[in-house]
Design a protein around this motif. Structure first.
Motif, PDB file in Angstrom:
ATOM      1  N   GLU A  71      -4.394 -76.023 -16.621  1.00  0.00           N
ATOM      2  CA  GLU A  71      -5.064 -77.310 -16.749  1.00  0.00           C
ATOM      3  C   GLU A  71      -6.083 -77.496 -15.622  1.00  0.00           C
ATOM      4  OE1 GLU A  71      -2.115 -80.376 -16.927  1.00  0.00           O
ATOM      5  OE2 GLU A  71      -0.939 -79.323 -18.451  1.00  0.00           O
ATOM      6  N   ALA A  72      -5.736 -77.044 -14.415  1.00  0.00           N
ATOM      7  CA  ALA A  72      -6.678 -77.104 -13.293  1.00  0.00           C
ATOM      8  C   ALA A  72      -7.744 -76.028 -13.421  1.00  0.00           C
ATOM      9  CB  ALA A  72      -5.923 -76.951 -11.977  1.00  0.00           C
ATOM     10  N   LEU A  73      -7.333 -74.845 -13.867  1.00  0.00           N
ATOM     11  CA  LEU A  73      -8.273 -73.740 -14.028  1.00  0.00           C
ATOM     12  C   LEU A  73      -9.363 -74.103 -15.027  1.00  0.00           C
ATOM     13  CD1 LEU A  73      -8.694 -70.797 -13.078  1.00  0.00           C
ATOM     14  CD2 LEU A  73      -7.362 -70.067 -15.070  1.00  0.00           C
ATOM     15  N   ALA A  74      -9.013 -74.850 -16.049  1.00  0.00           N
ATOM     16  CA  ALA A  74      -9.987 -75.256 -17.061  1.00  0.00           C
ATOM     17  C   ALA A  74     -11.091 -76.107 -16.454  1.00  0.00           C
ATOM     18  CB  ALA A  74      -9.280 -76.019 -18.174  1.00  0.00           C
ATOM     19  N   GLU A  75     -10.762 -76.876 -15.432  1.00  0.00           N
ATOM     20  CA  GLU A  75     -11.790 -77.665 -14.752  1.00  0.00           C
ATOM     21  C   GLU A  75     -12.757 -76.751 -14.013  1.00  0.00           C
ATOM     22  OE1 GLU A  75     -11.801 -81.089 -11.343  1.00  0.00           O
ATOM     23  OE2 GLU A  75     -10.426 -81.345 -13.034  1.00  0.00           O
ATOM     24  N   GLU A  76     -12.221 -75.730 -13.361  1.00  0.00           N
ATOM     25  CA  GLU A  76     -13.071 -74.751 -12.691  1.00  0.00           C
ATOM     26  C   GLU A  76     -14.000 -74.055 -13.681  1.00  0.00           C
ATOM     27  OE1 GLU A  76     -11.246 -72.006  -9.849  1.00  0.00           O
ATOM     28  OE2 GLU A  76      -9.380 -73.120 -10.096  1.00  0.00           O
ATOM     29  N   ALA A  77     -13.493 -73.797 -14.881  1.00  0.00           N
ATOM     30  CA  ALA A  77     -14.253 -73.050 -15.881  1.00  0.00           C
ATOM     31  C   ALA A  77     -15.239 -73.924 -16.651  1.00  0.00           C
ATOM     32  CB  ALA A  77     -13.289 -72.378 -16.860  1.00  0.00           C
ATOM     33  N   GLY A  78     -15.229 -75.227 -16.417  1.00  0.00           N
ATOM     34  CA  GLY A  78     -16.138 -76.113 -17.133  1.00  0.00           C
ATOM     35  C   GLY A  78     -15.758 -76.321 -18.587  1.00  0.00           C
ATOM     36  N   ILE A  79     -14.462 -76.241 -18.882  1.00  0.00           N
ATOM     37  CA  ILE A  79     -14.012 -76.407 -20.269  1.00  0.00           C
ATOM     38  C   ILE A  79     -13.995 -77.878 -20.673  1.00  0.00           C
ATOM     39  CG2 ILE A  79     -12.030 -76.155 -21.807  1.00  0.00           C
ATOM     40  CD1 ILE A  79     -11.378 -73.546 -20.274  1.00  0.00           C
ATOM     41  N   TYR A  80     -13.572 -78.745 -19.763  1.00  0.00           N
ATOM     42  CA  TYR A  80     -13.483 -80.162 -20.111  1.00  0.00           C
ATOM     43  C   TYR A  80     -14.878 -80.756 -20.309  1.00  0.00           C
ATOM     44  CZ  TYR A  80      -8.706 -79.675 -18.378  1.00  0.00           C
ATOM     45  OH  TYR A  80      -7.404 -79.263 -18.184  1.00  0.00           O
ATOM     46  N   GLN A  81     -14.994 -81.587 -21.322  1.00  0.00           N
ATOM     47  CA  GLN A  81     -16.270 -82.225 -21.635  1.00  0.00           C
ATOM     48  C   GLN A  81     -16.311 -83.683 -21.197  1.00  0.00           C
ATOM     49  OE1 GLN A  81     -15.946 -80.982 -25.915  1.00  0.00           O
ATOM     50  NE2 GLN A  81     -18.026 -80.248 -25.601  1.00  0.00           N
ATOM     51  N   THR A  82     -15.192 -84.227 -20.786  1.00  0.00           N
ATOM     52  CA  THR A  82     -15.144 -85.639 -20.404  1.00  0.00           C
ATOM     53  C   THR A  82     -14.737 -85.798 -18.948  1.00  0.00           C
ATOM     54  OG1 THR A  82     -12.803 -85.972 -20.942  1.00  0.00           O
ATOM     55  CG2 THR A  82     -14.374 -86.187 -22.750  1.00  0.00           C
ATOM     56  N   THR A  83     -15.282 -86.820 -18.309  1.00  0.00           N
ATOM     57  CA  THR A  83     -14.838 -87.184 -16.960  1.00  0.00           C
ATOM     58  C   THR A  83     -13.398 -87.670 -17.009  1.00  0.00           C
ATOM     59  OG1 THR A  83     -17.081 -87.831 -16.350  1.00  0.00           O
ATOM     60  CG2 THR A  83     -15.303 -88.690 -14.978  1.00  0.00           C
ATOM     61  N   TYR A  84     -13.027 -88.230 -18.173  1.00  0.00           N
ATOM     62  CA  TYR A  84     -11.664 -88.744 -18.322  1.00  0.00           C
ATOM     63  C   TYR A  84     -10.621 -87.649 -18.109  1.00  0.00           C
ATOM     64  CZ  TYR A  84     -14.467 -92.339 -20.620  1.00  0.00           C
ATOM     65  OH  TYR A  84     -15.420 -93.282 -20.906  1.00  0.00           O
ATOM     66  N   ALA A  85     -10.930 -86.442 -18.574  1.00  0.00           N
ATOM     67  CA  ALA A  85      -9.980 -85.342 -18.409  1.00  0.00           C
ATOM     68  C   ALA A  85      -9.752 -85.026 -16.934  1.00  0.00           C
ATOM     69  CB  ALA A  85     -10.468 -84.100 -19.157  1.00  0.00           C
ATOM     70  N   ARG A  86     -10.801 -85.134 -16.130  1.00  0.00           N
ATOM     71  CA  ARG A  86     -10.658 -84.853 -14.691  1.00  0.00           C
ATOM     72  C   ARG A  86      -9.636 -85.787 -14.059  1.00  0.00           C
ATOM     73  NH1 ARG A  86     -15.790 -85.823 -11.746  1.00  0.00           N
ATOM     74  NH2 ARG A  86     -14.653 -84.915 -10.002  1.00  0.00           N
ATOM     75  N   MET A  87      -9.652 -87.044 -14.467  1.00  0.00           N
ATOM     76  CA  MET A  87      -8.700 -88.008 -13.910  1.00  0.00           C
ATOM     77  C   MET A  87      -7.332 -87.887 -14.573  1.00  0.00           C
ATOM     78  SD  MET A  87     -11.110 -91.377 -13.330  1.00  0.00           S
ATOM     79  CE  MET A  87     -12.071 -91.202 -14.836  1.00  0.00           C
ATOM     80  N   THR A  88      -7.337 -87.785 -15.890  1.00  0.00           N
ATOM     81  CA  THR A  88      -6.080 -87.748 -16.638  1.00  0.00           C
ATOM     82  C   THR A  88      -5.218 -86.565 -16.230  1.00  0.00           C
ATOM     83  OG1 THR A  88      -7.056 -88.891 -18.527  1.00  0.00           O
ATOM     84  CG2 THR A  88      -5.072 -87.624 -18.953  1.00  0.00           C
ATOM     85  N   ARG A  89      -5.825 -85.415 -15.985  1.00  0.00           N
ATOM     86  CA  ARG A  89      -5.027 -84.240 -15.662  1.00  0.00           C
ATOM     87  C   ARG A  89      -4.364 -84.346 -14.287  1.00  0.00           C
ATOM     88  NH1 ARG A  89      -5.771 -80.495 -12.075  1.00  0.00           N
ATOM     89  NH2 ARG A  89      -7.765 -80.190 -11.012  1.00  0.00           N
TER      90      ARG A  89
END
Length: 591
Positions: free
Chosen positions: A459-477
Motif C-alpha cells: 500500500e505504501a509502495l504503490a504511493e512511491e510508484a505513482g499508482i494512486y490517482q487521488t490525494t484521498y488515497a494518500r491520507m486514507t492509507r
C-alpha cells in the motif's frame, strides 16, 4: 483497506475446519533415518510426510497444494477421535523436524525447517481454542470451504463423476457432525457470539433459498458435459443437500442462537487468554505478548496520524483529524454513483497497478487476476474483500469485492484495497511464489504475517510508484494501518466494549459506515489475525531501512524485493535472517 481472508488451505487447517479422515487413522511412527542420508534429504522426507499426512487427514487439501490424488469420494471424519489422531501425527512430526540441526542444512532448507517448526508449534498451541467446537463462522466456516472444493473437484471421467456424486451425497453426514461438534462446544462453554451466528444464519438461508445452478457448489456440474451427471448433481443439490442445510439452519435458529455467548471477547471462553496468545502467535509468527502488540500499535497509529495531519493542512487547510476524515468521506469526487462504477474503477486500478508495479520488480507474475463481486450467497453478510487464489497458473485468480456496499466505499479506499489484493500486493506475491518456490509443503506452511505484511507494505509502495490517482488515497492509507494491533487485543483481552471498538475503527474514516460493525465480527471469529498485517509490514519496512543504511548507493529496490519475495511465505524471524544474510553478503565497491 479491506482485510483479506486467508488462503483457503490455511483457513481450513488453522481454524480446525478441515474435514478429517476415518477414526482409524493412527499416528505415523517417526522414521529411522540412515546417517548416510544428508540433512537436506532428511528434511525433504519429513516435508513429504507432512504433505501426505495432511492429505490423508483431508483429501480435498490435495487440490490446493498441487498434489494429484485419486481420493475424490470422501469428506472425512470430524469426530473428536479423528482430530486427536491427527494431532498426535503432528506432534510426532514436530519432534522429528526439530531433531534435525539447522546448521547442517542448506539455506533454502533452513527456511523450510523454520517454517515447519513454526507452523507445527503454533497449531499445537491453538488446540486450547477448540475452534472445531465453535465453527459457526461467517468468514471461513466449514460451509464456505465447500465452495472451494466444488471449484476444484475433478469430473472429467466417468469414475471422477461417480466419486463426486459419492462425496457430495455424504455431505448431510458432514452437516450432522458439525451440529454434534457445536453441541459439544456449547456443553463445554465454547460458542460463537450471537451477532456472528446471525450472519451465518443469513448465509445458510441464502444457500437454502438459491436455485441449484445459482449455488457455488454447482461449479462441479458446470465443468461437465455429461447431461446425466448434471441432472444427478442438480437433484442432489435440490434434495438431500438443501434438506441438510435447512436442518443446520433450524439448529442455529432454535438451539444454537439462544445459547450462543453474548460477549464478543475470546476471554469469555475457557482458557480464553491462553487461546488469544496462541492465536496471536499463530497469525503473526512472533512471540510478542498481547500487551506488546497493543503498545506498538498505539505508537504506530500516532505516527501515522501525524503524517495525516500534515497532508490535511496541505489539502484541506486543517490538521484536525475529524475535519480531515469528514472532508475525505464527504467529497463528491471521492464517491461512487453505482455498484457498476465501483467494479469498473477497481478493474482500471488493477490494470494501472500492474503496469506501474513492473518498474519495481525484476519479474512479474504471468498468472492473470480478475476483479469480480462476491458470490451471491455471501453478499450482505459482512464478508470482506478477498483474494481468491488459483493454484493452476493457467486459470485466473480473483479479487472479490463486496460491491453491494458501493455507497459506503470511497475512491481512495477502493484504490488501496485493489493494490492490497492485486499488484503489488497479494497476487504479486502469491503468484510469484507459486512460480518460484511453489511446492506442496510451501503451500501448507501458511502464516498471515508474511503475505498480509507484504500487502500492507505494498500500500505504501504503490504511493512511491505513482499508482494512486487521488490525494484521498494518500491520507486514507495512513488512517487505518496499525489500528488492528490496537483494537484486536483491546476487544479480546483488555475489556473494550463493542461500542468503544467501533468508535476507534470509525475514527479512522476507513470503515465509517456499517463496515465498522462488519469488521468487529470479523475480529471476533479470527482472534489476533488483524494484528498480522502491520506486524508483518513493520518488519518489512524495518528490513528495507536496514538494507538502505547498510548498502547505501548500492541499494537496489528491485533486488531487495526479489530477496523478500524469493522465500515464499516464511515466519518473520526467518525472513529477517534471510535478508540480513543477503545484506552481509552483498558487496558495495568503494568510490
Amino acid at each position: 483497506m479491506r482485510v483479506s481472508t486467508p488462503l483457503v488451505i490455511a483457513a481450513l487447517l488453522l481454524s480446525g475446519c478441515a474435514t478429517l479422515p476415518p477414526t482409524d487413522t493412527a499416528p505415523a511412527a517417526t522414521p529411522t533415518v540412515s546417517p548416510a542420508i544428508s540433512s537436506d534429504q532428511q528434511l525433504d522426507s519429513l516435508a513429504d510426510r507432512m504433505v501426505a499426512e495432511t492429505i490423508a487427514y483431508d483429501p480435498t487439501t490435495a487440490y490446493f497444494v498441487g498434489v494429484k490424488t485419486e481420493d475424490h469420494g470422501r469428506w472425512g471424519d470430524r469426530s473428536p477421535a479423528a482430530i486427536a489422531a491427527f494431532d498426535a501425527q503432528r506432534d510426532a512430526l514436530l519432534a522429528a523436524v526439530a531433531a534435525i540441526p539447522a546448521e547442517g542444512l542448506s539455506t533454502p532448507k533452513r527456511l523450510v525447517r523454520a517454517a515447519m517448526i513454526e507452523r507445527l508449534e503454533a497449531d499445537r498451541a491453538t488446540r486450547v481454542c477448540r475452534y472445531e467446537q465453535w465453527d459457526v463462522n461467517h468468514m471461513s466456516g466449514w460451509h464456505l470451504g465447500l465452495a472451494d472444493v466444488a471449484r476444484e473437484q475433478p469430473v472429467a471421467t466417468e469414475r471422477e463423476r461417480a466419486l463426486a456424486l459419492e462425496r457430495w451425497s455424504k455431505l448431510p453426514a458432514v452437516v450432522a457432525q458439525e451440529i454434534a461438534n457445536a453441541r459439544r462446544g456449547l456443553a463445554a462453554g465454547f460458542s460463537a457470539p450471537k451477532p456472528v451466528v446471525r450472519r451465518v444464519m443469513k448465509q445458510i438461508d441464502g444457500i437454502v433459498a438459491s436455485a441449484p445452478d445459482k449455488l457455488p457448489y454447482y461449479a462441479i456440474a458446470e465443468r461437465s458435459t455429461d447431461p446425466a451427471f448434471k441432472a444427478q448433481f442438480r437433484a442432489l443439490l435440490n434434495g438431500p443437500l438443501r434438506a441438510a442445510f435447512r436442518a443446520y439452519g433450524r439448529f442455529l435458529t432454535n438451539e444454537y442462537l439462544p445459547r450462543a455467548r453474548d460477549s464478543i471477547a475470546i476471554s469469555a471462553h475457557p482458557d480464553g487468554r491462553a487461546c488469544y496468545a496462541a492465536s496471536l502467535r499463530s497469525f503473526t509468527t512472533l512471540k510478542r505478548s498481547p500487551e506488546e502488540v497493543f503498545k506498538l500499535g498505539q505508537e504506530t497509529v500516532n505516527g501515522n496520524l501525524a503524517a495525516v495531519r500534515a497532508i490535511g493542512r496541505e489539502a484541506f487547510g486543517s490538521d484536525q483529524l475529524p475535519v480531515i476524515v469528514k472532508r475525505i468521506n464527504e467529497a463528491r469526487d471521492n464517491r461512487f454513483s453505482s455498484e457498476a462504477e465501483l467494479i469498473a474503477f477497481s478493474r482500471a486500478i488493477v490494470d494501472r497497478a500492474r503496469e506501474r508495479s513492473a518498474r519495481l520488480f525484476e519479474r512479474m507474475p504471468a498468472q492473470q487476476m480478475l476483479v469480480e463481486p462476491l458470490h451471491a450467497y455471501r453478499r450482505g453478510t459482512g464478508a470482506s474483500a478477498y483474494y481468491e487464489r488459483q493454484i493452476d497458473p493457467a486459470r485466473p485468480a480473483y479479487y472479490r469485492i463486496p460491491s453491494e456496499r458501493w455507497d459506503s466505499e470511497t475512491r481512495g479506499g477502493a484504490e488501496i484495497t485493489a493494490v492490497h489484493e492485486g499488484y503489488p500486493g497479494h497476487h504479486m506475491q502469491i503468484a510469484l511464489a507459486a512460480s518460484t518456490v511453489g511446492s506442496p509443503i510451501a503451500e501448507l506452511l501458511f502464516n498471515s504475517a508474511y503475505p498480509e505484511g507484504w500487502a500492507r507494505y505494498s500500500e505504501a509502495l504503490a504511493e512511491e510508484a505513482g499508482i494512486y490517482q487521488t490525494t484521498y488515497a494518500r491520507m486514507t492509507r495512513r488512517l487505518w494501518p496499525a489500528r488492528g494491533m490496537v483494537v484486536d487485543p483491546g476487544l479480546h483481552l483488555m475489556g473494550w466494549s463493542r461500542e468503544q471498538a467501533v468508535a476507534f475503527i470509525r475514527e479512522s474514516g476507513r470503515f465509517a459506515g456499517p463496515e465498522a460493525e462488519d469488521l468487529i465480527d470479523r475480529i471476533v471469529v479470527w482472534p489476533g489475525q488483524l494484528t498480522a498485517y502491520d506486524s508483518g509490514a513493520l518488519e518489512i519496512f524495518a528490513l528495507r531501512r536496514e538494507a538502505e543504511r547498510a548498502l547505501g548507493r548500492c541499494f537496489d529496490l528491485r533486488e531487495f524485493h526479489a530477496r523478500v519475495l524469493e522465500t515464499g511465505i516464511v515466519p518473520l524471524v526467518a525472513l529477517r535472517g534471510h535478508i540480513e544474510q543477503w545484506i552481509a553478503a552483498r558487496s558495495c565497491p568503494a568510490g
